[in-house]
Design a protein around this motif. Structure first.
Motif, PDB file in Angstrom:
ATOM      1  N   ASP A   1       0.820  -1.209   0.000  1.00  0.00           N
ATOM      2  CA  ASP A   1       0.000   0.000   0.000  1.00  0.00           C
ATOM      3  C   ASP A   1       0.855   1.261   0.000  1.00  0.00           C
ATOM      4  O   ASP A   1       0.590   2.206  -0.742  1.00  0.00           O
ATOM      5  CB  ASP A   1      -0.926   0.004   1.227  1.00  0.00           C
ATOM      6  CG  ASP A   1      -1.963  -1.106   1.169  1.00  0.00           C
ATOM      7  OD1 ASP A   1      -2.173  -1.660   0.070  1.00  0.00           O
ATOM      8  OD2 ASP A   1      -2.557  -1.418   2.223  1.00  0.00           O
ATOM      9  N   VAL A   2       1.901   1.270   0.841  1.00  0.00           N
ATOM     10  CA  VAL A   2       2.759   2.454   0.921  1.00  0.00           C
ATOM     11  C   VAL A   2       3.473   2.685  -0.404  1.00  0.00           C
ATOM     12  O   VAL A   2       3.519   3.810  -0.925  1.00  0.00           O
ATOM     13  CB  VAL A   2       3.781   2.308   2.060  1.00  0.00           C
ATOM     14  CG1 VAL A   2       4.704   3.528   2.113  1.00  0.00           C
ATOM     15  CG2 VAL A   2       3.080   2.130   3.403  1.00  0.00           C
ATOM     16  N   ALA A   3       4.049   1.612  -0.971  1.00  0.00           N
ATOM     17  CA  ALA A   3       4.765   1.740  -2.237  1.00  0.00           C
ATOM     18  C   ALA A   3       3.826   2.226  -3.338  1.00  0.00           C
ATOM     19  O   ALA A   3       4.191   3.108  -4.140  1.00  0.00           O
ATOM     20  CB  ALA A   3       5.398   0.406  -2.625  1.00  0.00           C
ATOM     21  N   GLY A   4       2.618   1.675  -3.385  1.00  0.00           N
ATOM     22  CA  GLY A   4       1.655   2.075  -4.407  1.00  0.00           C
ATOM     23  C   GLY A   4       1.263   3.533  -4.290  1.00  0.00           C
ATOM     24  O   GLY A   4       1.155   4.244  -5.292  1.00  0.00           O
ATOM     25  N   GLU A   5       1.060   4.020  -3.058  1.00  0.00           N
ATOM     26  CA  GLU A   5       0.677   5.414  -2.853  1.00  0.00           C
ATOM     27  C   GLU A   5       1.794   6.366  -3.268  1.00  0.00           C
ATOM     28  O   GLU A   5       1.533   7.511  -3.654  1.00  0.00           O
ATOM     29  CB  GLU A   5       0.320   5.634  -1.387  1.00  0.00           C
ATOM     30  CG  GLU A   5      -0.982   4.957  -0.967  1.00  0.00           C
ATOM     31  CD  GLU A   5      -1.189   4.988   0.527  1.00  0.00           C
ATOM     32  OE1 GLU A   5      -0.347   5.591   1.223  1.00  0.00           O
ATOM     33  OE2 GLU A   5      -2.197   4.419   0.999  1.00  0.00           O
TER      34      GLU A   5
ATOM     35  N   MET B   1       5.692   3.773  -6.498  1.00  0.00           N
ATOM     36  CA  MET B   1       6.915   2.978  -6.602  1.00  0.00           C
ATOM     37  C   MET B   1       6.566   1.495  -6.577  1.00  0.00           C
ATOM     38  O   MET B   1       5.546   1.092  -6.008  1.00  0.00           O
ATOM     39  CB  MET B   1       7.881   3.303  -5.453  1.00  0.00           C
ATOM     40  CG  MET B   1       8.247   4.775  -5.322  1.00  0.00           C
ATOM     41  SD  MET B   1       9.284   5.119  -3.864  1.00  0.00           S
ATOM     42  CE  MET B   1      10.867   4.427  -4.398  1.00  0.00           C
ATOM     43  N   SER B   2       7.428   0.678  -7.177  1.00  0.00           N
ATOM     44  CA  SER B   2       7.273  -0.764  -7.050  1.00  0.00           C
ATOM     45  C   SER B   2       7.718  -1.176  -5.653  1.00  0.00           C
ATOM     46  O   SER B   2       8.452  -0.447  -4.977  1.00  0.00           O
ATOM     47  CB  SER B   2       8.136  -1.485  -8.095  1.00  0.00           C
ATOM     48  OG  SER B   2       9.512  -1.295  -7.809  1.00  0.00           O
TER      49      SER B   2
ATOM     50  N   HIS C   1      14.455  -0.940  -1.870  1.00  0.00           N
ATOM     51  CA  HIS C   1      15.840  -0.587  -2.197  1.00  0.00           C
ATOM     52  C   HIS C   1      16.158   0.844  -1.785  1.00  0.00           C
ATOM     53  O   HIS C   1      17.160   1.108  -1.108  1.00  0.00           O
ATOM     54  CB  HIS C   1      16.079  -0.766  -3.700  1.00  0.00           C
ATOM     55  CG  HIS C   1      17.407  -0.238  -4.163  1.00  0.00           C
ATOM     56  ND1 HIS C   1      18.596  -0.907  -3.926  1.00  0.00           N
ATOM     57  CD2 HIS C   1      17.731   0.903  -4.837  1.00  0.00           C
ATOM     58  CE1 HIS C   1      19.594  -0.199  -4.436  1.00  0.00           C
ATOM     59  NE2 HIS C   1      19.100   0.898  -4.988  1.00  0.00           N
ATOM     60  N   HIS C   2      15.316   1.798  -2.173  1.00  0.00           N
ATOM     61  CA  HIS C   2      15.591   3.203  -1.886  1.00  0.00           C
ATOM     62  C   HIS C   2      15.403   3.518  -0.402  1.00  0.00           C
ATOM     63  O   HIS C   2      16.141   4.333   0.162  1.00  0.00           O
ATOM     64  CB  HIS C   2      14.689   4.100  -2.736  1.00  0.00           C
ATOM     65  CG  HIS C   2      15.041   4.078  -4.190  1.00  0.00           C
ATOM     66  ND1 HIS C   2      16.257   4.533  -4.665  1.00  0.00           N
ATOM     67  CD2 HIS C   2      14.351   3.650  -5.276  1.00  0.00           C
ATOM     68  CE1 HIS C   2      16.293   4.391  -5.978  1.00  0.00           C
ATOM     69  NE2 HIS C   2      15.152   3.857  -6.367  1.00  0.00           N
TER      70      HIS C   2
END
Length: 239
Positions: A148-152, A155-156, A162-163
């Protein structure tokens, strides 16, 4: 697992607020520990970058969130002059902005100039990781869904991992765990909560799981660690 020694001969720049633990090793009533924290306005950093002819970094690069460097004489002189304005409030209104500008310039010309440049624009992925850190800090006691966090953030999941680790030196779950356990430690020391209550307050439903995680991070079970810290504080000079 990173450690930094930060003393009067050094300065520290933090680009993102991390869950860190600090230990003051020298302090007494006669010689108390004093520190100065200066919030660096991104707009000011960007302005000084432009005037000094150093464009802000661009691209997807990410920088570590904290680093420590030797304090040179010119930077120290600017900081001391800023602190002395506490005794001259009438002068501070005019001179403080000029001195802050000089401090930013000295930092940009120093060892961490490249890292400081990222504050100006939070370029590339650093801006999104800073946003993720803010979200985690606000809701650290709630379940974390990386997808959910990556999608918001656009980002993949793999790219976000990684970042995030490049900037914070931790995975998102490790970051959340650090926030939870450090807050639990604060609750036991500062508000005198028992271990079970502190663990529940920060998001642990299982007291034994909380105790295991706490011991893994701090080296002792919750109550024993809190007692050890209290005894160490009272045994310190000047207490």
């Amino acid at each position: 697992d990173r450690r930094y020694r930060y003393d009067p001969a050094q300065y520290l720049i933090a680009t993102i607020e991390l869950p860190i633990a600090s230990w003051i090793v020298e302090a007494s009533q006669e010689r108390p520990y004093l520190g100065l924290v200066l919030a660096l306005d991104p707009a000011l950093v960007g302005s000084v970058l432009v005037e000094a002819g150093h464009p802000a970094p661009r691209g997807p690069s990410a920088v570590t969130a904290v680093d420590v460097s030797p304090l040179d004489a010119r930077l120290l002189d600017a900081v001391v002059r800023l602190v002395r304005l506490l005794d001259w409030p009438a002068d501070a209104r005019f001179l403080a902005p000029l001195l802050k500008r000089e401090i930013v310039y000295r930092l940009l010309m120093g060892e961490q100039g490249g890292r400081l440049g990222h504050i100006a624009g939070m370029s590339g992925s650093t801006h999104r990781i800073a946003e993720a850190v803010g979200r985690l800090r606000k809701g650290f006691d709630r379940p974390l869904r990386i997808e959910d966090v990556a999608g918001e953030l656009g980002m993949s999941v793999s790219g976000f991992h990684h970042h995030f680790k490049a900037v914070t030196a931790m995975s998102p779950l490790q970051f959340q765990k650090q926030l939870r356990l450090q807050e639990a430690r604060r609750l036991m020391l500062g508000e005198h909560l028992d271990a079970a209550s502190a663990g529940y307050r920060v998001g642990y439903d299982d007291a034994s799981h909380f105790s295991r995680e706490y011991k893994r991070l701090f080296g002792a079970p919750p109550l024993r660690d809190a007692q050890r810290l209290r005894e160490a504080a009272w045994a310190s000079p000047g207490m």
